[in-house]
Design a protein around this motif. Structure first.
Motif, PDB file in Angstrom:
ATOM      1  N   LYS A   1      41.113  40.887  49.703  1.00 51.16           N
ATOM      2  CA  LYS A   1      41.304  40.840  48.403  1.00 51.16           C
ATOM      3  C   LYS A   1      40.659  39.457  47.869  1.00 51.16           C
ATOM      4  CE  LYS A   1      45.327  42.980  47.766  1.00 51.16           C
ATOM      5  NZ  LYS A   1      46.940  42.932  47.064  1.00 51.16           N
TER       6      LYS A   1
ATOM      7  N   TYR B   1      33.232  38.392  43.374  1.00 54.88           N
ATOM      8  CA  TYR B   1      33.348  38.586  42.031  1.00 54.88           C
ATOM      9  C   TYR B   1      33.377  37.563  40.992  1.00 54.88           C
ATOM     10  CZ  TYR B   1      34.076  41.937  38.086  1.00 54.88           C
ATOM     11  OH  TYR B   1      33.782  42.352  36.790  1.00 54.88           O
TER      12      TYR B   1
ATOM     13  N   THR C   1      27.751  45.660  41.310  1.00 51.79           N
ATOM     14  CA  THR C   1      28.288  46.941  41.602  1.00 51.79           C
ATOM     15  C   THR C   1      28.743  47.022  42.991  1.00 51.79           C
ATOM     16  OG1 THR C   1      26.317  47.753  40.338  1.00 51.79           O
ATOM     17  CG2 THR C   1      27.288  49.427  41.684  1.00 51.79           C
TER      18      THR C   1
ATOM     19  N   LYS D   1      32.181  45.827  43.270  1.00 47.43           N
ATOM     20  CA  LYS D   1      33.156  46.655  42.460  1.00 47.43           C
ATOM     21  C   LYS D   1      33.568  47.777  43.366  1.00 47.43           C
ATOM     22  CE  LYS D   1      31.817  45.733  37.589  1.00 47.43           C
ATOM     23  NZ  LYS D   1      31.132  46.357  36.504  1.00 47.43           N
ATOM     24  N   GLN D   2      32.585  48.089  44.153  1.00 47.52           N
ATOM     25  CA  GLN D   2      32.918  49.399  45.061  1.00 47.52           C
ATOM     26  C   GLN D   2      34.027  48.847  46.223  1.00 47.52           C
ATOM     27  OE1 GLN D   2      29.007  50.076  46.705  1.00 47.52           O
ATOM     28  NE2 GLN D   2      28.566  51.625  45.136  1.00 47.52           N
ATOM     29  N   TYR D   3      33.920  47.546  46.719  1.00 41.12           N
ATOM     30  CA  TYR D   3      34.855  46.938  47.384  1.00 41.12           C
ATOM     31  C   TYR D   3      36.211  47.062  46.919  1.00 41.12           C
ATOM     32  CZ  TYR D   3      31.355  45.396  50.845  1.00 41.12           C
ATOM     33  OH  TYR D   3      30.281  45.462  51.795  1.00 41.12           O
ATOM     34  N   PHE D   4      36.106  46.668  45.663  1.00 42.99           N
ATOM     35  CA  PHE D   4      37.534  46.835  45.043  1.00 42.99           C
ATOM     36  C   PHE D   4      38.200  48.025  44.997  1.00 42.99           C
ATOM     37  CE2 PHE D   4      36.544  43.065  41.943  1.00 42.99           C
ATOM     38  CZ  PHE D   4      37.562  42.144  42.275  1.00 42.99           C
ATOM     39  N   ASN D   5      37.388  49.090  44.582  1.00 43.87           N
ATOM     40  CA  ASN D   5      37.802  50.446  44.541  1.00 43.87           C
ATOM     41  C   ASN D   5      38.104  50.812  46.124  1.00 43.87           C
ATOM     42  OD1 ASN D   5      37.367  50.642  42.084  1.00 43.87           O
ATOM     43  ND2 ASN D   5      35.055  51.664  42.655  1.00 43.87           N
ATOM     44  N   LYS D   6      37.867  50.359  47.382  1.00 47.12           N
ATOM     45  CA  LYS D   6      38.217  50.729  48.543  1.00 47.12           C
ATOM     46  C   LYS D   6      39.432  49.686  48.823  1.00 47.12           C
ATOM     47  CE  LYS D   6      33.464  51.193  50.674  1.00 47.12           C
ATOM     48  NZ  LYS D   6      32.510  50.657  51.545  1.00 47.12           N
TER      49      LYS D   6
ATOM     50  N   GLN E   1      41.707  49.033  46.528  1.00 47.95           N
ATOM     51  CA  GLN E   1      42.528  49.828  45.832  1.00 47.95           C
ATOM     52  C   GLN E   1      42.958  51.201  46.628  1.00 47.95           C
ATOM     53  OE1 GLN E   1      41.453  50.974  41.807  1.00 47.95           O
ATOM     54  NE2 GLN E   1      43.616  50.815  41.134  1.00 47.95           N
ATOM     55  N   LYS E   2      42.099  51.908  47.067  1.00 55.09           N
ATOM     56  CA  LYS E   2      42.619  53.161  47.894  1.00 55.09           C
ATOM     57  C   LYS E   2      43.364  52.881  48.960  1.00 55.09           C
ATOM     58  CE  LYS E   2      38.510  55.912  46.712  1.00 55.09           C
ATOM     59  NZ  LYS E   2      37.170  56.707  47.226  1.00 55.09           N
TER      60      LYS E   2
ATOM     61  N   THR F   1      47.063  51.999  47.595  1.00 59.83           N
ATOM     62  CA  THR F   1      47.751  53.108  47.137  1.00 59.83           C
ATOM     63  C   THR F   1      47.602  54.271  48.148  1.00 59.83           C
ATOM     64  OG1 THR F   1      45.997  54.097  45.935  1.00 59.83           O
ATOM     65  CG2 THR F   1      47.214  52.729  44.552  1.00 59.83           C
TER      66      THR F   1
END
Length: 155
Positions: free
Chosen positions: A45, A52, A79, A82-87, A89-90, A93
């Motif tokens: 993170k 970022y 972009t 942001k994909q790393y952010f999504n990974k 976050q997955k 959660t």
């Protein structure tokens, strides 16, 4: 618009940049030292957030200089971050648990129809089914005993 009209905004921008530099200095000074004390997910993170922040500052700088950013390499980098952010976050959660259950009655019907010709297997199957039903009834009775009655006050 007069040039003298924007000097307060430029001063405010300058003070904002100095404040941003002071805030980012501990992170950018020795990020390896800071990240070495963190767990793996927090370390990921931190690196993504710092990336970022840097990419966003470069993007803002390009936009201020009126450079077309949609076709610029910085846009693809943002972009990617942001994909790393999504990974991340997955990973944070957990996936919802599967709610698929076995329809035991249907399974019993299939097995019975398959084994209907063999009397020995059919009797063993009937015995196992009776045991399973007894276990289920016992388990249901225990759950009912643990639940407080609706009209009894709970302590």
């Amino acid at each position: 618009m007069d040039v003298t009209d924007i000097t307060p905004q430029l001063d405010q921008l300058d003070s904002g940049l100095i404040e941003l530099q002071n805030v980012l200095k501990p992170l950018l000074g020795d990020i390896a030292d800071v990240s070495s004390k963190l767990p793996l997910l927090d370390k990921a993170k931190l690196y993504v957030l710092v990336s970022y922040a840097i990419e966003s500052l470069l993007f803002s700088s390009l936009r201020l200089n009126e450079v077309e950013t949609k076709n610029h390499a910085i846009f693809s980098e943002l972009t990617r971050v942001k994909q790393y952010f999504n990974k991340i976050q997955k990973l944070e959660t957990p996936a919802a648990e599967r709610e698929s259950t076995l329809n035991t009655e249907a399974a019993i019907r299939f097995v019975r129809s398959d084994l209907s010709g063999d009397k020995g297997i059919s009797s063993k199957l009937a015995e196992l089914i009776a045991k399973e039903r007894a276990k289920a009834a016992l388990k249901a009775a225990k759950v009912d005993n643990k639940r407080p009655a609706a009209d009894e006050p709970s302590d």
